[in-house]
Write a protein that holds these residues in place. Structure first.
Motif, PDB file in Angstrom:
ATOM      1  N   SER A  68     -15.302  -1.278  23.999  1.00  0.00           N
ATOM      2  CA  SER A  68     -15.734  -1.011  22.782  1.00  0.00           C
ATOM      3  C   SER A  68     -14.732  -0.527  21.827  1.00  0.00           C
ATOM      4  O   SER A  68     -14.582  -0.796  20.565  1.00  0.00           O
ATOM      5  N   VAL A  69     -13.889   0.130  22.355  1.00  0.00           N
ATOM      6  CA  VAL A  69     -12.593   0.820  21.674  1.00  0.00           C
ATOM      7  C   VAL A  69     -11.601  -0.769  21.361  1.00  0.00           C
ATOM      8  O   VAL A  69     -11.457  -0.586  20.093  1.00  0.00           O
ATOM      9  N   ALA A  70     -11.733  -1.443  22.147  1.00  0.00           N
ATOM     10  CA  ALA A  70     -10.875  -2.752  21.744  1.00  0.00           C
ATOM     11  C   ALA A  70     -11.469  -3.685  20.829  1.00  0.00           C
ATOM     12  O   ALA A  70     -11.018  -4.114  19.809  1.00  0.00           O
ATOM     13  N   ILE A  71     -12.673  -3.653  20.876  1.00  0.00           N
ATOM     14  CA  ILE A  71     -13.744  -4.285  19.660  1.00  0.00           C
ATOM     15  C   ILE A  71     -13.340  -3.567  18.372  1.00  0.00           C
ATOM     16  O   ILE A  71     -13.311  -4.275  17.151  1.00  0.00           O
ATOM     17  N   ALA A  72     -13.326  -2.360  18.454  1.00  0.00           N
ATOM     18  CA  ALA A  72     -13.346  -1.541  16.999  1.00  0.00           C
ATOM     19  C   ALA A  72     -11.754  -1.909  16.384  1.00  0.00           C
ATOM     20  O   ALA A  72     -11.813  -1.903  15.387  1.00  0.00           O
ATOM     21  N   TYR A  73     -10.924  -1.811  17.283  1.00  0.00           N
ATOM     22  CA  TYR A  73      -9.320  -2.199  17.022  1.00  0.00           C
ATOM     23  C   TYR A  73      -9.160  -3.639  16.550  1.00  0.00           C
ATOM     24  O   TYR A  73      -8.621  -3.759  15.455  1.00  0.00           O
ATOM     25  N   PHE A  74     -10.225  -4.464  17.009  1.00  0.00           N
ATOM     26  CA  PHE A  74     -10.094  -5.889  16.564  1.00  0.00           C
ATOM     27  C   PHE A  74     -10.581  -6.043  15.081  1.00  0.00           C
ATOM     28  O   PHE A  74      -9.975  -6.785  14.242  1.00  0.00           O
ATOM     29  N   ILE A  75     -11.898  -5.298  14.829  1.00  0.00           N
ATOM     30  CA  ILE A  75     -12.337  -5.283  13.539  1.00  0.00           C
ATOM     31  C   ILE A  75     -11.196  -4.614  12.675  1.00  0.00           C
ATOM     32  O   ILE A  75     -11.171  -5.130  11.757  1.00  0.00           O
ATOM     33  N   HIS A  76     -10.663  -3.447  13.113  1.00  0.00           N
ATOM     34  CA  HIS A  76      -9.530  -2.854  12.215  1.00  0.00           C
ATOM     35  C   HIS A  76      -8.585  -3.788  11.927  1.00  0.00           C
ATOM     36  O   HIS A  76      -7.806  -3.743  10.741  1.00  0.00           O
ATOM     37  N   TRP A  77      -7.869  -4.543  13.026  1.00  0.00           N
ATOM     38  CA  TRP A  77      -7.124  -5.389  12.791  1.00  0.00           C
ATOM     39  C   TRP A  77      -7.339  -6.555  11.744  1.00  0.00           C
ATOM     40  O   TRP A  77      -6.429  -6.980  11.162  1.00  0.00           O
ATOM     41  N   ALA A  78      -8.615  -6.740  11.786  1.00  0.00           N
ATOM     42  CA  ALA A  78      -9.084  -8.005  10.669  1.00  0.00           C
ATOM     43  C   ALA A  78      -8.865  -7.487   9.167  1.00  0.00           C
ATOM     44  O   ALA A  78      -9.175  -8.081   8.237  1.00  0.00           O
ATOM     45  N   GLY A  79      -8.703  -6.073   8.843  1.00  0.00           N
ATOM     46  CA  GLY A  79      -8.723  -5.563   7.822  1.00  0.00           C
ATOM     47  C   GLY A  79      -9.482  -4.348   7.560  1.00  0.00           C
ATOM     48  O   GLY A  79      -9.259  -3.803   6.447  1.00  0.00           O
ATOM     49  N   LEU A  80     -10.529  -4.102   8.222  1.00  0.00           N
ATOM     50  CA  LEU A  80     -11.438  -2.951   8.001  1.00  0.00           C
ATOM     51  C   LEU A  80     -10.772  -1.658   8.202  1.00  0.00           C
ATOM     52  O   LEU A  80     -10.124  -1.541   9.327  1.00  0.00           O
TER      53      LEU A  80
END
Length: 134
Positions: A68-80
């Motif tokens: 879950s933390v990794a998915i959140a950071y991937f979404i953040h990495w995409a610019g959000l």
């Protein structure tokens, strides 16, 4: 055929019955001891297995948290923004939980009483009385 006379060394019926009773008693107690030892091994193995399942479940929960933390950071990495990323992951889990609840409710509504078994059970008293019901 000639019948041989009973010798003093031949066991009596009483002696044979006593020996058989002792042997049967010994056999039963040894069978009980064997069953106890087998159960101890089975219970120990079952306890260890349950403990291993619990440990695997705990590690699975930790893995889901890390994912879950990794998915959140991937979404953040995409610019959000990071806070929005975590809220999106949270929303996904809430939606998944809601879907599981709906499926669970649907399955629970399918539960029915065992009508055939109940009907047969009601026929038992009359069958015991010798009455035949069709």
């Amino acid at each position: 055929m000639a019948i041989e006379p009973v010798k003093d060394t031949d066991p009596t019926i009483g002696r044979l019955v006593t020996d058989a009773s002792r042997d049967i008693s010994s056999l039963i107690s040894k069978e009980i001891a064997l069953a106890k030892s087998e159960l101890k091994v089975s219970v120990k193995a079952g306890g260890i297995g349950a403990g291993l399942f619990a440990a695997a479940g705990f590690l699975g929960v930790l893995a889901i948290i890390m994912l879950s933390v990794a998915i959140a950071y991937f979404i953040h990495w995409a610019g959000l923004g990071l806070h929005w990323s975590f809220l999106i992951v949270f929303g996904l889990y809430v939606a998944l939980a809601g879907l599981l609840v709906l499926i669970g409710i649907k399955k629970v509504k399918q539960v029915r009483a065992p009508e055939k078994a109940i009907a047969q059970g009601k026929q038992i008293p009359s069958a015991l009385k010798g009455q035949h019901t069709a």
